[in-house]
Scaffold this active site. Structure first.
Site, PDB file in Angstrom:
ATOM      1  N   ASP A 170      37.415  46.214  54.100  1.00  0.00           N
ATOM      2  CA  ASP A 170      38.326  46.343  55.283  1.00  0.00           C
ATOM      3  C   ASP A 170      39.745  46.843  54.788  1.00  0.00           C
ATOM      4  O   ASP A 170      40.696  45.974  54.358  1.00  0.00           O
ATOM      5  CB  ASP A 170      38.646  44.919  55.968  1.00  0.00           C
ATOM      6  CG  ASP A 170      39.389  44.873  56.893  1.00  0.00           C
ATOM      7  OD1 ASP A 170      39.977  45.952  57.555  1.00  0.00           O
ATOM      8  OD2 ASP A 170      39.511  43.745  57.667  1.00  0.00           O
ATOM      9  N   GLU A 177      56.252  54.296  28.350  1.00  0.00           N
ATOM     10  CA  GLU A 177      56.962  53.211  27.068  1.00  0.00           C
ATOM     11  C   GLU A 177      57.234  51.826  28.110  1.00  0.00           C
ATOM     12  O   GLU A 177      58.360  51.972  28.711  1.00  0.00           O
ATOM     13  CB  GLU A 177      57.954  53.381  26.368  1.00  0.00           C
ATOM     14  CG  GLU A 177      57.894  54.989  25.657  1.00  0.00           C
ATOM     15  CD  GLU A 177      59.115  55.595  25.222  1.00  0.00           C
ATOM     16  OE1 GLU A 177      60.105  54.607  24.434  1.00  0.00           O
ATOM     17  OE2 GLU A 177      59.644  56.701  25.382  1.00  0.00           O
ATOM     18  N   GLU A 180      58.421  48.353  29.247  1.00  0.00           N
ATOM     19  CA  GLU A 180      59.141  47.137  28.885  1.00  0.00           C
ATOM     20  C   GLU A 180      59.048  46.098  29.891  1.00  0.00           C
ATOM     21  O   GLU A 180      58.720  46.481  30.810  1.00  0.00           O
ATOM     22  CB  GLU A 180      60.671  47.739  28.722  1.00  0.00           C
ATOM     23  CG  GLU A 180      60.878  48.651  27.701  1.00  0.00           C
ATOM     24  CD  GLU A 180      62.301  49.037  27.506  1.00  0.00           C
ATOM     25  OE1 GLU A 180      62.910  49.745  26.583  1.00  0.00           O
ATOM     26  OE2 GLU A 180      63.088  49.079  28.725  1.00  0.00           O
ATOM     27  N   GLU A 216      62.267  44.134  22.142  1.00  0.00           N
ATOM     28  CA  GLU A 216      63.441  45.251  22.735  1.00  0.00           C
ATOM     29  C   GLU A 216      64.750  44.361  22.345  1.00  0.00           C
ATOM     30  O   GLU A 216      64.830  43.402  22.042  1.00  0.00           O
ATOM     31  CB  GLU A 216      63.068  45.262  24.161  1.00  0.00           C
ATOM     32  CG  GLU A 216      62.532  46.762  24.269  1.00  0.00           C
ATOM     33  CD  GLU A 216      63.425  47.974  23.544  1.00  0.00           C
ATOM     34  OE1 GLU A 216      64.343  47.645  23.670  1.00  0.00           O
ATOM     35  OE2 GLU A 216      62.741  49.091  23.680  1.00  0.00           O
ATOM     36  N   GLU A 253      58.500  45.755  24.100  1.00  0.00           N
ATOM     37  CA  GLU A 253      57.953  47.052  24.525  1.00  0.00           C
ATOM     38  C   GLU A 253      56.392  47.271  23.795  1.00  0.00           C
ATOM     39  O   GLU A 253      56.512  46.855  22.773  1.00  0.00           O
ATOM     40  CB  GLU A 253      58.851  48.029  24.392  1.00  0.00           C
ATOM     41  CG  GLU A 253      58.219  49.560  24.384  1.00  0.00           C
ATOM     42  CD  GLU A 253      59.368  50.673  24.108  1.00  0.00           C
ATOM     43  OE1 GLU A 253      60.560  50.363  24.452  1.00  0.00           O
ATOM     44  OE2 GLU A 253      59.005  51.547  23.476  1.00  0.00           O
ATOM     45  N   HIS A 304      60.122  54.545  30.602  1.00  0.00           N
ATOM     46  CA  HIS A 304      60.272  56.257  30.153  1.00  0.00           C
ATOM     47  C   HIS A 304      58.932  56.739  30.373  1.00  0.00           C
ATOM     48  O   HIS A 304      57.837  56.326  29.834  1.00  0.00           O
ATOM     49  CB  HIS A 304      60.842  56.426  28.626  1.00  0.00           C
ATOM     50  CG  HIS A 304      61.964  55.497  28.337  1.00  0.00           C
ATOM     51  ND1 HIS A 304      62.629  55.341  26.942  1.00  0.00           N
ATOM     52  CD2 HIS A 304      62.888  55.170  29.157  1.00  0.00           C
ATOM     53  CE1 HIS A 304      63.675  54.823  27.214  1.00  0.00           C
ATOM     54  NE2 HIS A 304      63.975  54.768  28.434  1.00  0.00           N
ATOM     55  N   ARG A 337      70.802  59.503  23.963  1.00  0.00           N
ATOM     56  CA  ARG A 337      69.783  58.688  24.803  1.00  0.00           C
ATOM     57  C   ARG A 337      70.802  58.329  26.210  1.00  0.00           C
ATOM     58  O   ARG A 337      70.202  57.327  26.936  1.00  0.00           O
ATOM     59  CB  ARG A 337      69.281  57.404  24.033  1.00  0.00           C
ATOM     60  CG  ARG A 337      68.481  57.891  23.063  1.00  0.00           C
ATOM     61  CD  ARG A 337      67.840  56.586  22.177  1.00  0.00           C
ATOM     62  NE  ARG A 337      67.053  57.023  21.065  1.00  0.00           N
ATOM     63  CZ  ARG A 337      65.782  56.780  21.203  1.00  0.00           C
ATOM     64  NH1 ARG A 337      65.260  56.288  22.246  1.00  0.00           N
ATOM     65  NH2 ARG A 337      64.961  57.202  20.275  1.00  0.00           N
ATOM     66  N   GLU A 350      61.304  63.267  28.162  1.00  0.00           N
ATOM     67  CA  GLU A 350      61.287  62.213  28.230  1.00  0.00           C
ATOM     68  C   GLU A 350      61.880  61.917  29.633  1.00  0.00           C
ATOM     69  O   GLU A 350      63.364  62.087  29.559  1.00  0.00           O
ATOM     70  CB  GLU A 350      61.674  61.308  27.215  1.00  0.00           C
ATOM     71  CG  GLU A 350      61.701  59.863  27.513  1.00  0.00           C
ATOM     72  CD  GLU A 350      62.582  59.027  26.141  1.00  0.00           C
ATOM     73  OE1 GLU A 350      63.866  59.650  25.757  1.00  0.00           O
ATOM     74  OE2 GLU A 350      62.179  58.090  25.807  1.00  0.00           O
ATOM     75  N   ARG A 374      63.800  59.232  31.658  1.00  0.00           N
ATOM     76  CA  ARG A 374      64.258  58.072  31.118  1.00  0.00           C
ATOM     77  C   ARG A 374      64.650  56.987  32.587  1.00  0.00           C
ATOM     78  O   ARG A 374      64.942  55.761  32.296  1.00  0.00           O
ATOM     79  CB  ARG A 374      65.504  57.994  30.480  1.00  0.00           C
ATOM     80  CG  ARG A 374      65.209  58.922  28.970  1.00  0.00           C
ATOM     81  CD  ARG A 374      66.478  59.151  28.015  1.00  0.00           C
ATOM     82  NE  ARG A 374      67.190  57.911  28.015  1.00  0.00           N
ATOM     83  CZ  ARG A 374      66.551  57.009  26.919  1.00  0.00           C
ATOM     84  NH1 ARG A 374      65.614  57.322  26.394  1.00  0.00           N
ATOM     85  NH2 ARG A 374      67.212  55.882  26.537  1.00  0.00           N
TER      86      ARG A 374
HETATM   87  P1  ADP Z   1      61.030  56.757  21.998  1.00  0.00           P
HETATM   88  O1  ADP Z   1      61.322  57.436  20.800  1.00  0.00           O
HETATM   89  O2  ADP Z   1      61.451  57.212  23.273  1.00  0.00           O
HETATM   90  O3  ADP Z   1      61.164  55.188  21.529  1.00  0.00           O
HETATM   91  P2  ADP Z   1      58.058  56.204  21.625  1.00  0.00           P
HETATM   92  O4  ADP Z   1      57.922  56.610  20.384  1.00  0.00           O
HETATM   93  O5  ADP Z   1      58.242  54.689  22.006  1.00  0.00           O
HETATM   94  O6  ADP Z   1      59.451  56.909  22.113  1.00  0.00           O
HETATM   95  O7  ADP Z   1      57.051  56.880  22.712  1.00  0.00           O
HETATM   96  C1  ADP Z   1      56.444  58.131  22.850  1.00  0.00           C
HETATM   97  C2  ADP Z   1      55.572  58.379  23.965  1.00  0.00           C
HETATM   98  O8  ADP Z   1      55.371  59.628  23.860  1.00  0.00           O
HETATM   99  C3  ADP Z   1      54.311  57.864  23.426  1.00  0.00           C
HETATM  100  O9  ADP Z   1      53.417  57.203  24.515  1.00  0.00           O
HETATM  101  C4  ADP Z   1      53.428  59.096  23.122  1.00  0.00           C
HETATM  102  O10 ADP Z   1      52.048  59.047  23.056  1.00  0.00           O
HETATM  103  C5  ADP Z   1      53.851  60.138  24.085  1.00  0.00           C
HETATM  104  N1  ADP Z   1      53.662  61.547  23.438  1.00  0.00           N
HETATM  105  C6  ADP Z   1      53.531  62.010  22.409  1.00  0.00           C
HETATM  106  N2  ADP Z   1      53.245  63.302  22.413  1.00  0.00           N
HETATM  107  C7  ADP Z   1      53.178  63.612  23.842  1.00  0.00           C
HETATM  108  C8  ADP Z   1      53.090  64.899  24.313  1.00  0.00           C
HETATM  109  N3  ADP Z   1      52.683  66.050  24.043  1.00  0.00           N
HETATM  110  N4  ADP Z   1      53.146  64.681  25.896  1.00  0.00           N
HETATM  111  C9  ADP Z   1      53.422  63.687  26.624  1.00  0.00           C
HETATM  112  N5  ADP Z   1      53.543  62.624  25.970  1.00  0.00           N
HETATM  113  C10 ADP Z   1      53.528  62.483  24.589  1.00  0.00           C
HETATM  114 MG    MG Z   2      61.914  56.228  25.120  1.00  0.00          MG
HETATM  115 MG    MG Z   3      62.566  50.825  24.939  1.00  0.00          MG
HETATM  116 MG    MG Z   4      59.990  53.355  22.611  1.00  0.00          MG
END
Ligand code: ADP
Ligand code: MG
Ligand code: MG
Ligand code: MG
Ligand code: MG
Length: 443
Positions: A52, A131, A133, A188, A195, A244, A315, A332, A334
């Site tokens: 439903d 990412e 959190e 974090e 995270e 992110h 950042r 990224e 954010r």
């Molecule tokens: P940060 O440096 O911001 O803390 P993280 O290392 O925590 O980043 O997270 C990076 C994220 O980006 C992971 O989920 C990773 O799998 C993802 N990632 C890596 N390569 C690619 C890509 N080509 N396209 C999309 N996401 C990606």
């Molecule tokens: Mg990040």
């Molecule tokens: Mg973080």
């Molecule tokens: Mg991270």
């Protein structure tokens, strides 16, 4: 395809599955469950299971309430934890109208539609790595959640184990058993804040994964006597929780954002995608940051973005380009927080980026300095605008942006803005503790 219908039936029998949770998600990102006993599985896999739709927020009116669930067999997974009803599994479903057409209020369909747009432009896939959190709070004697963390509760100092750390370890191992590729997990900056990052995948799979991730985090926290929350800013003056969104496009099987010859080794597509995201940033924020509380996280001083800018280095801006190149080339975003509906959040981000590509929208120059430290006149000189400061501002922007409205489709758009204006007005009418503290004795 990972699993056929027969695979799902066979594995369920082999593993003694007793209940199947048929899952989908409403417009507001809330996970919904229709549980069926194993005897009904065959019927469900033949797409004959009705529910439903009028009982779900933002779906349909009573007069048109019959909806069909079509399980996506690739999403089949057995829950690694056991309940009183034995072994349970789940399937994520697409929602169909009785006439066999996809239901346009289904967020999963909305994302599929936007992915089709990317395909029309020659991109095989959008890849996304989130990412997420979250905070884990203690519960009181009655089991109700508090906003006190074990990190900050000094009467727990003598506790032999760190509840939060052991809960997070179990989350990671549970997610791994469910097929997640966990890349990192860490404490974090906030007390009690954590995270967990899992590997990127195509947008639809990642949105499914985010829904599963949030469910698992809550369940495991509860097992440890903790309350996990994805609320963006649960405690004043302490870092909020974001999500992110790392994203890239692929073309002919290769990362379309990478170009070894391009400026910063980024392709023209990548620059246009950034341009599109920035152009539509204000409107899409209503979807990526969709609750009143989201905007209490988007303030300066906590690494959350406030200004619409991009950088390859620092950042503080809305968009960062992580240093990795080749297959890991990505942008990224954010601003998003984990309370959003991931299907819709990825839809609007993708649509904005694709609009940039279609219309060759170049981003402004990168801002590699700390934007939080810039004065008003400097921001004006550099033409740096800020993100919406409240849900109200974001909704006003959303109502003006045809690209983002189209990305949602009229059904979802109408239900979304109607509900979000109601949420905003309910908040606006409320007299908060802050006002009492500031004004009650002063006037
Ligand atoms: P940060 O440096 O911001 O803390 P993280 O290392 O925590 O980043 O997270 C990076 C994220 O980006 C992971 O989920 C990773 O799998 C993802 N990632 C890596 N390569 C690619 C890509 N080509 N396209 C999309 N996401 C990606
Ligand atoms: Mg990040
Ligand atoms: Mg973080
Ligand atoms: Mg991270
Ligand atoms: Mg990292």
């Amino acid at each position: 395809n990972k699993y056929s219908k027969e695979d799902v039936l066979r594995i369920s029998n082999e593993q003694g599955v007793e209940f199947i949770h048929l899952q989908f998600c409403d417009i507001f990102g809330i996970l919904k469950n229709v549980s069926i006993p194993i005897e009904e599985l065959d019927k469900a896999l033949n797409n004959e299971l009705m529910f439903d739709g009028s009982s779900i927020d933002g779906f349909v009116r009573i007069e048109e309430s019959d909806m069909y669930l079509r399980p996506d067999t690739d999403t089949f997974v057995i829950f690694p934890w056991r309940t009183s009803s034995g072994v349970e599994a789940r399937l994520i479903c697409d929602i169909y109208n009785p006439d066999g057409t996809p239901f346009e209020g289904d967020p999963r369909f909305v994302l599929r539609r936007n992915i089709e747009e990317a395909k029309k432009l020659g991109f095989d896939a959008m890849n996304v790595g989130p990412e997420c959190e979250f905070y884990m709070f203690l519960t009181d004697e009655k089991g109700n959640p508090t906003t006190v963390t074990q990190d900050s509760a000094n009467y727990f100092d003598m506790a032999p184990v760190d509840l939060g750390e052991s809960a997070r370890k179990e989350m990671v191992s549970t997610l791994k058993q469910m097929g997640f590729d966990i890349e990192a997990s860490h404490h974090e900056v906030g007390p009690g804040q954590h995270e967990i990052d899992f590997k990127y995948d195509n947008a639809l799979t990642t949105a499914d994964n985010i829904m599963t991730f949030k469910m698992v985090v809550r369940i495991i926290a509860q097992k440890h006597g903790l309350h996990a929350t994805f609320m963006p800013k649960p405690v004043h003056r302490i870092a909020g929780s974001g999500m992110h969104m790392n994203q890239s496009l692929t073309k002919d099987g290769k990362n379309a954002f990478y170009d070894p010859e391009g400026p910063m080794e980024l392709s023209q597509y990548c620059y246009y995608y950034i341009g599109g995201l920035m152009k539509h940033a204000k409107a899409l924020t209503a979807v990526t940051n969709s609750i009143v509380n989201s905007y209490k996280r988007l303030v300066s001083g906590f690494e959350a973005p406030v200004y619409i800018a991009w950088s390859g280095r620092n950042r503080s801006p809305l968009i960062r380009i992580p240093a990795k190149r080749g297959n890991s080339t990505r942008i990224e975003l954010r601003s998003p927080d984990p309370t959003n509906n991931p299907y819709l959040a990825l839809s609007v981000a993708l649509a904005a980026g694709l609009d940039g590509i279609k219309n060759k929208i170049l981003p402004p120059k990168a801002v590699d300095r700390n934007i939080y430290k810039m004065g008003r006149s400097e921001l004006e000189d550099l033409n740096i605008e800020r993100l919406p400061a409240s849900l109200e501002e974001a909704l006003i922007e959303l109502e003006k942006d045809e690209v983002i409205k189209n990305a949602l489709g009229s059904h979802v758009y109408n239900k979304f803005v109607e509900a979000k204006w109601a949420e905003w007005n309910s908040y606006r009418n409320y007299v908060t503790q802050w006002e009492i503290e500031q004004y009650l004795t002063k006037f």
